[in-house]
Design an enzyme around this catalytic site. Structure first.
Site, PDB file in Angstrom:
ATOM      1  N   SER A 153      -2.362  60.025  10.908  1.00  0.00           N
ATOM      2  CA  SER A 153      -2.047  59.668   9.526  1.00  0.00           C
ATOM      3  C   SER A 153      -2.793  60.609   8.616  1.00  0.00           C
ATOM      4  O   SER A 153      -3.893  61.053   8.930  1.00  0.00           O
ATOM      5  CB  SER A 153      -2.481  58.219   9.254  1.00  0.00           C
ATOM      6  OG  SER A 153      -2.734  58.005   7.887  1.00  0.00           O
ATOM      7  N   HIS A 162      13.940  37.229  21.928  1.00  0.00           N
ATOM      8  CA  HIS A 162      13.686  36.837  20.524  1.00  0.00           C
ATOM      9  C   HIS A 162      12.256  37.205  20.099  1.00  0.00           C
ATOM     10  O   HIS A 162      11.713  36.595  19.192  1.00  0.00           O
ATOM     11  CB  HIS A 162      13.855  35.330  20.277  1.00  0.00           C
ATOM     12  CG  HIS A 162      15.044  34.714  20.903  1.00  0.00           C
ATOM     13  ND1 HIS A 162      16.169  34.389  20.184  1.00  0.00           N
ATOM     14  CD2 HIS A 162      15.299  34.367  22.191  1.00  0.00           C
ATOM     15  CE1 HIS A 162      17.063  33.850  21.001  1.00  0.00           C
ATOM     16  NE2 HIS A 162      16.572  33.831  22.219  1.00  0.00           N
TER      17      HIS A 162
END
Lengths: 452, 452, 452, 452
Positions: free
Chosen positions: A283, A156
């Site tokens: 980027s 989880h």
């Protein structure tokens, strides 16, 4: 349709992601070549049965070797039938004696289905499996290298109890090794056919006594593919569906691995990283970024291939002895295979550059200040007879959190637990005081799994 | 969520299409029962290893048999955890001595995954395969009965060359028999697990020396399911995906068969029909209609189940040692199985009522006035050395159509063909004059196929 | 099919996830009720046109109100036609004079398609949109509350440049508000029909002069739904497909939000959390766990609903004036709506309990030691005329990382940059020294977006 | 990846099905060109705001016009970032003064998302809609030409009641006209963005006072696309999903039409046909075959495009301010558009060659020997007060079938009906005696629908 270079293409598999080697089997040129091979296998089988002479068979084989994709398409433009076009191109090159033998007793899909089985088997053997094996080998090496590198296990997205990083990797090794076998088996169960327009050997029965035997010999000896129990105009689609399913399942494991590795690269987790090339830009605007673009691409390609199972499953239905509504759609199956191959090669490149940050692993293991000891503490208390260990420890973790101490400290401070804690063995106490030791048999299993 | 009767349900599988027997394995009540069985198997295995006494194990088994679905859900409402709720319901019924033994060393998905493997195996064994076998048996009977019933073969919806209706049916027999084996094998390859929260046997290692052996014995002897090579918190998803795939493939064959049969019932074709019940209404407004609604329903249910493979394939990805995003979605797998079972029972009912109209079959065979002789004519001419037989016959079919005569008549009127036609054998001429004889080895293959 | 309680159900929407209020419109009982309403609207329209008396219309309305789902199903068991069964149940309760008026001139899908449009509009109005609005309202509150709460923006899972948490939430507000409008519009564009068995008003033309006007009045006044330009036996499927698409798109935004929130709850990130109830159990074996199960469930339900668009898209095809292969499949559309409603209510509950950890936000903002200043530094250098700012800063981030200092420190140490740095304004320097200030107009936009 | 000609391609859209004109917008070369256009629009907007001079803007525009796809890919091979590569190619061609202005304040997806909106709008305007309009125009002509050509309406593949062939075609006109509007609207709602790396205008805020106004002007004036209310690194995906959905819905209508036409070409039905070219070959082995391959191909391409909605719907989810897992997948959207365009042009070609066989239509109308009169007979009896007309007529159709007479004959022979039949009007009797007249307002509606 003209094409100056790959940038005139619309499909990313053609201008960007395709693998050069895979194209040897999956391009249209290759497909035409495979169909010609089936035509050649047919005349040799006809020769073997005495329907034509060896000279005729050889003449046709020679002619066939000269047929180009370009001329087949030009002939198709004229007559609007792809296989007849191909047949005409062969026939145009042979003597009148040989002409009737070309494509004799065959229906188009005797050629097409058989050619598909052949090329998919070949691409599996020569590209898919070797690439998958290379990836698995890299993963196996990482698994062995990191067999005892402790890592917090996460369920989880939450810290659970520890494993080792090698154990995590060994899971992917096991899943890919399993699928490698399945893909191989499924590829070799792909069927060809030579039972004519409606599958009942109508045409072949005119010329040979045992058309099943003729088909079996042609397929097995001439083409290296299996004969199916029954066919209509086409082979039963379940074999292809199962093959494509296994290919797509490989894609799913690759995507799962890519997801795992990129989450482990999250800035806050940073347990693994990729060696960045000196010139590599992360980027266009943020010069500091080091984005896991290969991993993201692998996931993204999974989103391309997975839904295509729906196309395959729709192609399972075909009216009566067949409609042709699987014709254009089945032409895309090769793309799916090509994408999964591309996913593999990207992942292999990434795994080769994978670096593990042991400091980060340790830091993360310690993040909950021993909270991950809750499970061994509960279980040991239970084994010592505490009737309500899970509930007691659940509350203890709240207390520890609120009072900012370790679970072990909180436990020791709880008088009601004293009768149990005093019976704890040294080994047990270690697991609770330093729950990073609580890795079960992760290391041992890693070594066993990657060996198989 | 209250429920007065089935009409309060939203899902058609619950208010309309569900099979009573399938529900014994696929309902939520059944699922809870299977999870309880795994808990019982666990305590017996713990007992076998000496972790608890036989008395304790028996006490827990007795307690477990009393737990109801209703109370598990009520406890879950309180604590918001389904498996802990189930565990609490057992614990509430046992002595303090037994309490720590319940669910000992287990994580939730040790129970859930194992229970799913068990119930899917059971529903396959007790409902899916028997129903599939019954359908196959019915189809086999039709195939034998109609092994030599000539029918025009159809490709592209156009008359091609003849088969027999039995041969058509034998194809479905072969495909379903193949899938029956595949579903069975896939079901029995479903894995359970007992390796704890992150798959490394962390908890079990606290108590037993060889946790792999413990797991194997628990799964194989206690639960009748396999142990997987590796697990995280959950078993590797590929086994379930492959199982579901085979279930969905069965659905595809059923839909294909349903499509075929309903097209054969088209008013203009009318080769098969269903015996209508005396009170059966075909349309709310057109009293004459006899709609193939069961066949349409089968196709429609395929449209329900097929896309659900996408859900299964998305569940293949799970972050790290697992995220829980497969929890709700995997609860729907049982529905898919239930729909395919419903498809089978409907088809079986329909096939039992199937009547074949021999007059219609004959009328349709004659519809092209011998045009379907084009293939044998072309092939025979080719075998006699005509260098351009396909093209000649292609033009001949145009002429025959325009001049409204049979292909044989048109061929005889073409002087250029005389040198070939005079060499035709009697058997060959029969095939062209009465091309309904041109069925290849359809009858023979029908008998061979349905025997296997 | 018997049903003792909800645990006899196979579908999780029926035993576990269904919303009580949604069932008022989506259960089978509700569906039958809506179909009866269309039958009532029909007789009133017939009365308005003088085909029957007001007394007859009232008699039929009264009778209709007594028909139960149970008896309709029993009658269907007898005659095998669902709508005729429903008609028979009404007819059985009225006088011989009224009998012919029941269902007069209607075909089954005049009733079914119109009833579907009605109930889906109603469930949208009364359950779907109010629940969506409640969620949006909660998100709007969080967005305003956290409009200026700085948070690191993440792309590729990597720290990019900062936003505010409110800005992040405002994006979901904007997307859901947009979809709320789209779902509403699409619901109100759903069409009914009353053009008979093949859509050409064949039957209605026997009784009324302007069947289009009759249909329009019946649909708009009697049923509150639109008339479509054309119909076959069924309304054109594009309106329903677009409606379902928008429902599924809502599911996608909810899943996206759930994914975001659960990743933000990762142990290492921990920027948000859910208030846990005192008795809540996170794991059956790890008492310390606090798993984001509601968020995971939302994602998991998306995996249920999204692939069902494929079912809807397959139902777009129907042969000629229709085949019935959309019958069973379209019965599942209500489930999809019900799941998305369930997703909303779960998310609303979670968002209500959402707590933001400002310490964690700050800690994460600082994690890269100013590395996130790379973008403003590059841009400011560029704006000052540096011809190669991106490349220079890209290398600078490597240096800073290797030398363990902030980017600003590294920049100051680079002599080549001095001519530019000395021209930097105070505001610009702030952005680089403390890049957490570099949030653009995040706060302003948050307030503007949530206001609209 | 080398490419000698189109036969080196793997994707059928590149070697076989692609439309030359569509490639102008959808090829990789076109995509790069659009991205360059956005870069140009940016510098002009910067110039308008005084950030750079007009001379610099013009210099950059000139340089940009020279950048080739080939060199962008070569630069990408070096630096592993596609947009930075493109930027570098521009920068390499401009003065040091202009260099910093290139791509200033932009993030990659400011360019990519905006370029996608632009090219998809353009391909819609220049290729998709014109082709769709041409198809609709052809269908409209057929509809008008055949507005009163009676045809049996078919539901469930069974003869229902009559329509006209024009009415059938008018339905497709209506559906395509509707979708044409929807596709156009959806295309023009596609958003671009210029809000930087995380959508908060972080970078732009460094240079301009009102970044929203800057973005609006750049997008609307410079690029001709809309500004979205909110963005992360990417525009909200719902607009693209809705656009793609409408494209796929067009594909669905085309497939539905193709299915209808090919079933109407079934040998037994043969109500429509295609003019075959003199040289066209229908089958490689059955020279008489005339297969509806274009229609089958249209259906088959629908099986390619429809499942790809799943890819689009998966791309709706993106972690935080975005992950890159939609990068490769969204590159395939253009393919989907290209396939649907290919479907249109094929269908247009086929519709242009469509011939309607009035004899066949009449033959089929008479096939049930008046059985299709059941609906008008039942309704007329009901309107005359018969309390049980549906049931009586239902039984009458059985009798007529068994006794081999028309329904009207059977009705006249039934004494119990005499009291009703004697009250039947002449018009009513005509409908029953010659139910081919029972076409409702099919002709009138055809003319009304195709006019709109």
């Amino acid at each position: 349709m003209t094409l100056k270079d790959r940038f005139d293409c619309v499909s990313p598999i053609d201008y960007r992601y395709g693998d050069e080697e895979a194209k040897t089997y999956l391009s249209e040129r290759a497909f035409v070549r495979y169909k010609l091979q089936v035509e050649v296998a047919l005349v040799h089988e006809l020769c073997r049965r005495g329907v034509c002479s060896g000279a005729v068979a050889d003449e046709i084989e020679r002619a066939t070797s000269q047929v180009t994709c370009q001329e087949v398409y030009e002939e198709e433009d004229r007559i609007h039938h792809d296989i007849r076009a191909l047949v005409n191109c062969i026939r145009a090159r042979v003597s009148d004696e040989a002409k009737p033998i070309v494509h004799m007793a065959a229906t188009s899909y005797d050629i097409v289905d058989t050619a598909n089985a052949m090329r998919f088997q070949d691409v599996v053997t020569h590209v898919f499996l070797p690439n998958l094996d290379e990836l698995t080998r890299e993963l196996r090496e990482v698994a062995i290298r990191e067999a005892d590198t402790k890592q917090i296990g996460r369920t989880h997205g939450q810290h659970a109890v520890p494993i080792t990083f090698g154990y995590c990797m060994s899971g992917y090794v096991a899943r890919l090794a399993h699928l490698s076998d399945e893909v191989e088996e499924a590829a070799f169960r792909l069927c060809g056919k030579f039972s004519g327009a409606v599958g009942a050997y109508n045409s072949l029965s005119l010329f040979v006594d045992d058309p099943r035997a003729f088909e079996r010999s042609l397929l097995e000896n001439g083409c290296g593919v299996r004969q199916s129990v029954h066919a209509t105009q086409i082979v039963p689609p379940e074999f292809m569906a199962r093959f494509m399913m296994n290919v797509v399942l490989v894609g799913g494991v690759l995507a799962d691995l890519a997801d795992d590795l990129r989450h482990l690269q999250r800035t806050e987790i940073a347990e693994v990283g990729e060696v960045f090339e000196v010139d590599q830009v992360g980027s266009s605007t943020m010069p500091h970024k080091r984005n896991p673009i290969n991993l993201e691409n692998v996931k993204s390609m999974w989103k391309i291939v997975m839904p295509r199972m729906v196309t395959v499953l729709m192609d399972q239905l075909s009216e009566h002895q067949r409609d042709l509504t699987n014709s254009a759609s089945s032409r895309t199956y090769g793309e799916t295979i090509a994408y999964v191959i591309s996913m593999m090669t990207r992942l292999t490149r990434t795994v080769k550059k994978l670096v593990v940050d042991r400091d980060a692993l340790q830091r993360n293991l310690n993040a909950t200040a021993g909270g991950i000891a809750a499970e061994p503490l509960y279980l040991i208390l239970a084994s010592l007879g505490h009737p309500d260990a899970h509930e007691v420890v659940r509350k203890l973790t709240r207390t520890a959190r609120e009072e900012d101490r370790t679970l072990w400290q909180a436990a020791c401070a709880d008088a009601s637990l004293a009768p149990y804690l005093e019976r704890i063995t040294t080994e047990q106490r270690v697991m609770i005081v330093d729950p990073t030791q609580y890795t079960g048999i992760a290391e041992q299993r890693t070594r066993e799994i990657v060996k198989t």
